[in-house]
Scaffold this active site. Structure first.
Site, PDB file in Angstrom:
ATOM      1  N   TRP A   1       0.831  -1.206   0.000  1.00 58.04           N
ATOM      2  CA  TRP A   1       0.000   0.000   0.000  1.00 58.04           C
ATOM      3  C   TRP A   1       0.871   1.264   0.000  1.00 58.04           C
ATOM      4  O   TRP A   1       0.395   2.351  -0.297  1.00 58.04           O
ATOM      5  CB  TRP A   1      -0.955   0.024   1.206  1.00 58.04           C
ATOM      6  N   ASP A   2       2.149   1.106   0.290  1.00 56.43           N
ATOM      7  CA  ASP A   2       3.092   2.226   0.286  1.00 56.43           C
ATOM      8  C   ASP A   2       2.990   3.031  -1.012  1.00 56.43           C
ATOM      9  O   ASP A   2       3.108   4.248  -1.025  1.00 56.43           O
ATOM     10  CB  ASP A   2       4.537   1.727   0.381  1.00 56.43           C
TER      11      ASP A   2
ATOM     12  N   GLU B   1       0.846  -2.004  12.948  1.00 57.15           N
ATOM     13  CA  GLU B   1       0.925  -3.473  12.954  1.00 57.15           C
ATOM     14  C   GLU B   1       1.272  -4.033  14.327  1.00 57.15           C
ATOM     15  O   GLU B   1       1.438  -5.238  14.477  1.00 57.15           O
ATOM     16  CB  GLU B   1       1.932  -3.931  11.903  1.00 57.15           C
TER      17      GLU B   1
ATOM     18  N   GLN C   1       3.308   2.978  13.904  1.00 57.68           N
ATOM     19  CA  GLN C   1       3.346   4.055  12.905  1.00 57.68           C
ATOM     20  C   GLN C   1       1.988   4.746  12.908  1.00 57.68           C
ATOM     21  O   GLN C   1       1.040   4.241  13.509  1.00 57.68           O
ATOM     22  CB  GLN C   1       3.628   3.473  11.529  1.00 57.68           C
TER      23      GLN C   1
END
Ligand code: BGC
Length: 767
Positions: free
Chosen positions: A355-356, A486, A599
């Site tokens: 998805w980056d 995550e 994150q």
């Protein structure tokens, strides 16, 4: 953290050689051209620590899945970019002694990556075991002007001794991926040949059946008296041995030119003929001309993308390095290619798409490259729509619902950690959001009619089936997910996921409406093809209006997920330094039970959907979540930098920026040896352009809200927007916008309307 790269505005420089740093440098000094990439391995044999790495975009192998406990829905094989034929190999023997820097006494060593002109240079002086010294200067690049060509110029000089020199120029296809699950090799030999032009090696990937043909020409000595080569062969290896007597201090120039072609672009049966033609063309030009074209191609890229920072050479080097590596990884010429988190610089993350790309890279390419470049990133996902629908079907979804894979090479899922593969479903949202961002930036809403609508509807269908109605809450909920953070798995009602799911449903409705109104024929075609029923729209509306979002009334904040406040509420400042990074020091169980966030998660949503929140709301969420965030993904600090800039916290915006700007150059996380953090490099660019310059698109208009970090004298960046090219410079007292090409641009600085045209510069007093 390391500090061995010399500061320079346009070059990455390593002086002196430390074998312990070699794998780090091999990543840092990588070269690539969007189609292929090459780690900065030595041309000659090196028996010290090294990861030989040559990668060709889109050429992957299928590695057999290895897991301890099988779960239905796991992919049986995992696709990985395959480490390919080593085309750079040039071995040197001086009176029979093989040059190997691990066995020499190195007197001088310097590696330079010239980012302005796009080539790698290595110079050294080494004393052989015989006591004789030699000097070498080697230059090489992967041509960006002709992306199937790699070229090397290797100059060697024996110092004060005569020698019988043997040069072995070879192609080695007997290569293995370092991370191969069962230690398997993924290449099998097809054919080879040595002829008057050079050596040719044709190999094919096991199972996936990609063919790679490399044809290399080597010229040793001056062109008037080239020395002839003798063929040598081994398993999936072919070489040419050149023998020549060299007088003391005589320079011998070796030029190796390689044409690297794959069945992705050529008929596998014609690889040799095509490579031969390519190679002939390149040899006719010669190394100097190819290098000149390389410099010109890079000059063109820099013209549209450069960022200049005055007053901080390390920051200047850092941002140029990031831009350089992004363009080495992706040039947008082929919608079958994408951007692996490590690009072509290593094997970690399998060279696959995450998805980056949509969340971080699309904004960079939108602003710095022609429109087709970012469009091709969207088309890539459109091409994978059938696999995304099949992927969702494997998991039990129906009626054309699509779940894009978390990790992929060809559209199929290539990841097998249940908590990520099955649960990190927010990725679907980023794919729809990128379509919206593309249209918002370019104005090309017709993309929806071309490709976008089918993707957006299939994604909406997924969300409409993935939610469930909670009798208890009298709301729709989304259970069992992993958000961007995550460090939490299998949570219920991750706020970010619920938010982006509803956004996707709303966006699908507006996309349908747009295509219906503007492309009625196409609308009928698409809706018939995907059996779209009007009732779906009503169902989406209902879900959107009745979605549940976890919220804490006392603090006035959205909760990352249900039950987040049950965790012991600590902050990162409570952690001893010896506990960091958590992912290396703590058990996974402890991480999952803690409140610490890997994150941006809730804050990722605040970044994407900032228009929905006022500054006070953003501030509350920032103040709550950032102190709990350990930023153990390289994708994290840039989002926080941009949000801090929005909150006018210039100091913190700059501090977060610094955490990504030189992430690899200074090897902050001690993992650069695995490859560079290519996708987070786009985040660094965003930190400057969206953060410090406050660039946004509002109502089809470019808007800025800039500030200048105190440590810099000025910064400037070049972008293109809807056919107009501009350069914006932020100085201590003002902002300047220079029109470089294209139609007049109407833009806003802190809500003040301004125009610029005809290569003029407007000066805006903003401070
Ligand atoms: C991050 C993911 C990211 C992946 C690849 C992980 O560490 O948590 O968000 O997609 O790296 O960059």
């Amino acid at each position: 953290m390391k500090n061995y790269i010399e500061p320079d505005e346009w070059k990455i420089i390593e002086s002196g050689f430390d074998p312990a740093l070699n794998r780090v440098s091999e990543s840092l000094f990588s070269i690539g051209n969007g189609k292929m990439g090459q780690r900065a391995n030595f041309e000659e044999t090196y028996s010290g620590p090294s990861l030989q790495g040559s990668y060709v975009g889109g050429i992957y192998c299928s590695d057999k899945t290895r897991v301890g406990w099988w779960k239905n829905g796991y992919p049986a094989t995992l696709d990985k970019v395959v480490n390919s034929t080593n085309w750079i190999g040039i071995d040197l023997l001086f009176d029979g002694e093989k040059l190997d820097l691990a066995k020499c006494r190195l007197q001088e060593f310097r590696r330079v990556l010239n980012m302005k002109e796009g080539f790698l240079e290595r110079t050294f002086r080494a004393e052989l075991a015989s006591g004789n010294a030699i000097t070498v200067t080697a230059q090489r690049f992967c041509s960006i002007a002709d992306d199937e060509i790699g070229a090397i110029r290797y100059t060697v000089q024996p110092i004060d001794f005569d020698t019988d020199l043997q040069v072995i120029s070879y192609l080695d296809g007997d290569i293995k991926n370092e991370d191969s699950n069962y230690d398997l090799k993924f290449w099998e030999f097809v054919a080879d040949e040595c002829d008057e032009l050079g050596i040719f090696l044709h190999a094919q990937t096991v199972k996936t059946g990609f063919h790679l043909g490399v044809y290399a020409h080597t010229a040793v000595g001056d062109t008037a008296h080239p020395c002839a080569g003798r063929m040598i062969r081994d398993k999936n290896y072919i070489g040419q041995v050149f023998e020549t007597s060299v007088a003391a201090n005589q320079e011998v120039v070796i030029e190796k030119t390689a044409a690297i072609l794959s069945s992705l672009n050529h008929d596998a049966n014609k690889l040799k003929a095509c490579a031969r033609g390519k190679l002939r063309g390149a040899i006719a030009k010669g190394f100097a001309q190819l290098k000149k074209e390389q410099a010109e191609a890079w000059a063109e890229k820099w013209e549209h993308s450069d960022i200049r920072i005055e007053g901080d050479v390390k920051a200047q080097q850092g941002i140029r390095f990031n831009i350089f590596q992004l363009f080495q990884t992706y040039t947008g010429t082929d919608p079958r290619l994408n951007i692996g988190p490590k690009g072509f610089t290593g094997e970690k993350y399998a060279g696959a798409t995450y998805w980056d790309t949509e969340a971080y890279c699309v904004p960079f390419y939108l602003a710095t490259a022609p429109q087709h470049v970012s469009r091709n990133l969207l088309v890539y996902r459109h091409r994978h729509l059938p696999q995304a629908i099949a992927n969702a079907a494997t998991l039990g979804f129906t009626d054309g619902a699509a779940l894009y894979p978390m990790v992929t090479m060809d559209g199929t899922e290539s990841h097998n950690e249940w908590e990520i593969t099955f649960e990190e479903i927010h990725r679907n949202g980023a794919i729809a959001l990128a379509i919206h961002h593309y249209i918002r930036y370019t104005g090309d809403a017709d993309y929806l009619a071309d490709h976008g609508l089918e993707v957006v509807v299939a994604i909406a269908r997924f969300w409409s089936q993935r939610v469930n109605w909670s009798e208890d809450k009298q709301r729709y909920v989304i259970l069992g997910v992993t958000g961007p953070n995550e460090y939490e798995n299998n949570v219920n009602n991750n706020w970010y996921t619920n938010t982006i799911a509803v956004w996707c449903l709303d966006y699908a409705k507006s996309a349908l409406q747009y295509v219906k109104a503007n492309h009625p024929t196409r609308y009928r075609e698409i809706t018939a093809a995907i059996s779209f029923a009007e009732e779906e729209r009503a169902h989406w509306d209902k879900i959107a209006s009745l979605m549940y979002y976890p919220y804490d009334e006392t603090r006035g904040i959205f909760l990352q997920q249900d039950g987040y406040l049950d965790k012991a509420q600590l902050t990162v400042s409570d952690l001893p330094a010896t506990d960091r990074p958590l992912n290396q020091r703590w058990s996974w169980d402890r991480i999952l039970r803690s409140c610490f966030i890997k994150q941006a998660d809730v804050l990722q949503g605040f970044y994407f959907f900032e228009d929905r929140f006022d500054h006070a709301t953003l501030q509350r969420h920032f103040d709550f979540y950032e102190p709990r965030t350990v930023h153990e993904s390289s994708l994290s600090p840039c989002i926080h930098s941009i949000l801090a800039a929005t909150l006018k916290d210039e100091q913190r915006a700059y501090e977060f920026y610094l955490r990504t700007a030189r992430l690899d150059l200074d090897d902050y996380n001690n993992d650069t040896e695995d490859g560079l953090h290519i996708t987070s490099m786009a985040g660094t660019w965003m930190g400057i352009v969206e953060g410090f310059a406050g660039m946004r698109i509002k109502d089809d208009t470019l808007c800025f809200d800039p500030f200048l970090p105190a440590a810099w004298h000025s910064f400037s960046f070049s972008i293109g927007f809807r056919g107009t090219a501009i350069t914006c410079t932020i100085r201590t007292t003002r902002m300047e916008v220079t029109h470089r090409a294209g139609p007049r641009l109407d833009f806003r600085v802190r809500d003040k309307p301004i125009q610029v045209e005809n290569q003029s510069t407007v000066v805006i007093d903003v401070f």
